[in-house]
Design an enzyme around this catalytic site. Structure first.
Site, PDB file in Angstrom:
ATOM      1  CB  SER A  49      -0.959  -0.080   1.409  1.00 35.68           C
ATOM      2  OG  SER A  49      -1.589  -1.190   1.220  1.00 35.68           O
ATOM      3  NE  ARG A  72       4.253  10.236  -3.416  1.00 37.20           N
ATOM      4  CZ  ARG A  72       3.355  10.057  -4.380  1.00 37.20           C
ATOM      5  NH1 ARG A  72       3.822  10.091  -5.432  1.00 37.20           N
ATOM      6  NH2 ARG A  72       2.044  10.129  -4.510  1.00 37.20           N
ATOM      7  CG  ASP A 115      -6.862  -1.353  -0.261  1.00 38.28           C
ATOM      8  OD1 ASP A 115      -6.792  -0.744  -1.201  1.00 38.28           O
ATOM      9  OD2 ASP A 115      -6.810  -0.796   0.809  1.00 38.28           O
TER      10      ASP A 115
END
Ligand code: ADP
Length: 501
Positions: free
Chosen positions: A156, A171, A209
């Site tokens: 995530s 990033r 997700d």
């Protein structure tokens, strides 16, 4: 003006009537189309490279790992092939020093080690059999696919995904900072460390997700038709849906992208939290715009800021505060002692969460909305407990309930905008001719939709107000909670990915 009249006025600011709702649906459909054609649009419409949804007959043992922030989760999922599954899970906190390590190897080596521990603890037979076979070969001969565990990797953080198990880190966020990882393929990094430990595991898929929610629902949902949409209404909100490959025209120009074309479909991650960031159709109140201005990311995630769990408590706090700050206001004030004074006496503790940004959790709204005691006792107790409001009156509680209902209803109706738009844009509002399988299946997850009283009912009411859907269409839409979505979903994506190879 009486307190209730004042509250009714503030609540009315959150009204989102059918006409506006339908404008929202139209704009959502239009922004969906733009996002499929080009990058840099309000709806990102990210291709996920997942090109099939399960139907509940899938079988086998799969692994899933989840690096979300503070914890690393490892689980194995046994799919029984009859829409049911069993799940074994372990969770470890990521040591702080690894979040800011010098090299990627330190973090990914740690992750691989956790996976090895998990295998030894929960699947030792399989692991030992593998070791024996490897030793008897006396070399590092590649194993037959059948002996490998396929693993889905939920990661995530922002990645540029170019294949089902290929994605480079853009990033780090959430306190991670390892320079060495930026620009590298996180699946390759994990695979290299897994290989270094000689584990029989193939990193088959990089997983979002929301896509996991869609996959999990599709596996567990009854009936022949797959699930159309997976949607999350938790801390944030987002949705992923099944789109025709031919409509995702920007895929052609995406450098190095690689995917299976045989199904003619691909799941698209809408990133709908940023729907209408330019504010062309989203409803706006002073409470919304102040929340946005004082947030860390003004002008961004404008849809999410009106819908999801992270924000509803804060919207309510601002609306209540506005009522108490009106010099003539009577909310949470003691009229007896205030009678002869310019300002009535407030009953709010000085250090009340009412005065603190983000002081109020959305769970508070669920409690308020659920209270149907004649004297609203639960609301009054919760006001005392959570906000330090001393001796709230029944009228205070009624006023708070009016605001909560208005904010909760607007959130549900906005959620319906996104869902209705996807149903219409994919042509699913048109009836398939009746019968048991003539359903549009939607999987949902998140505390807001799970716990806010009547959230689904309000979504359905809004569906009926969209002419393309109407009463008949609303009845065809089936909404179900996708439990344990992330683990099972990641396993299913690994399965679909391995089958497509
Ligand atoms: P996440 O989205 O982080 O995976 P959740 O689905 O549990 O996790 O969502 C958490 C969010 O839901 C928080 O913003 C919290 O304020 C909100 N929330 C927690 N409990 C409730 C509840 N009972 N009713 C409504 N919202 C809730």
């Amino acid at each position: 003006m009486s307190l209730l009249e004042e509250a009714i006025q503030v609540a009315a600011e959150f009204e989102y009537p059918a006409e506006e709702l339908n404008k929202g649906v139209e704009a959502f459909i239009s922004q969906m189309h733009s996002g499929l054609q080009e990058t840099g649009t309000t709806l990102s419409q990210i291709p996920t490279y997942v090109t099939a949804v399960p139907n509940g007959t899938e079988k086998g043992l799969y692994l899933a790992v989840d690096l979300g922030g503070t914890n690393f989760r490892v689980c194995s999922i046994q799919l029984h092939g009859n829409t049911t599954f069993s799940l074994t899970q372990s969770k470890v906190a990521i040591p702080r020093e690894l979040m800011v390590a010098k090299t990627s190897r330190e973090l990914f080596g740690f992750l691989a080690k956790q996976i090895e521990n998990f295998l030894k603890t929960h699947h030792d037979e399989h692991y030992q059999a593998h070791l024996e076979r490897r030793n008897s070969m006396n070399s590092h001969v590649a194993l037959a696919d059948a002996e490998m565990f396929q693993l889905g990797f939920t990661f995530s953080f922002p990645v540029n995904q170019i294949g089902i198990n290929r994605g480079t880190l853009l990033r780090w966020t959430k306190g991670f900072d390892i320079n060495d990882t930026v620009g590298k393929d996180v699946c390759k990094l994990l695979q290299a460390e897994i290989d270094a430990l000689h584990l029989p595991i193939h990193v088959a898929a990089l997983v979002n997700d929301t896509v996991g929610t869609l996959m999990a629902r599709s596996y567990t949902s009854p009936g022949k038709t797959g699930t159309l949409l997976g949607a999350i209404f938790g801390t944030g909100t987002n949705g992923a849906y099944v789109e025709k490959l031919s409509k995702i025209t920007k895929l052609e120009s995406m450098k190095g992208s690689d995917y299976n074309k045989s199904t003619g479909e691909m799941i698209v991650n809408t990133e709908w939290g940023s729907f209408d960031n330019h504010m062309t159709v989203l409803p706006d109140t002073p409470y919304d715009s102040d929340l946005d201005k004082e947030s860390v990311n003004p002008g961004i995630q404008m849809f999410e800021k009106r819908v999801s769990g992270m924000f509803l408590g804060e919207i309510l706090r601002r609306a209540m505060l506005a009522l108490t700050q009106n010099p003539k206001s009577k909310l949470f004030s003691d009229e007896q002692s205030g009678k002869n004074e310019l300002h009535s006496t407030t009953n709010i503790a000085e250090d009340s969460a009412l005065y603190k940004q983000w002081g109020l959790d959305t769970a508070f709204l669920s409690i308020v909305a659920a209270d149907s005691t004649p004297d609203l006792r639960v609301i009054r107790q919760t006001l005392a407990r959570d906000l330090g409001v001393d001796a709230a009156s029944t009228e205070d509680a009624e006023a708070v309930k009016l605001l909560v209902n208005a904010i909760g209803k607007r959130s549900a109706r906005l959620s319906a905008v996104a869902m209705a738009a996807i149903v219409i844009a994919t042509g699913n509002h048109v009836s398939g001719g009746g019968g048991e399988d003539d359903v549009v299946d939607i999987g949902v997850d998140g505390s807001l939709v799970e716990f806010y009283p009547g959230f689904e009912g309000m979504i359905r009411e809004a569906f009926r107000e969209v002419p393309e859907i109407g009463e008949a269409g609303e009845k065809r839409i089936r909404i179900g909670i996708a439990k344990d979505g992330s683990g099972v979903g990641a396993a299913l994506i690994a399965l679909v990915a391995a089958q497509a190879e």
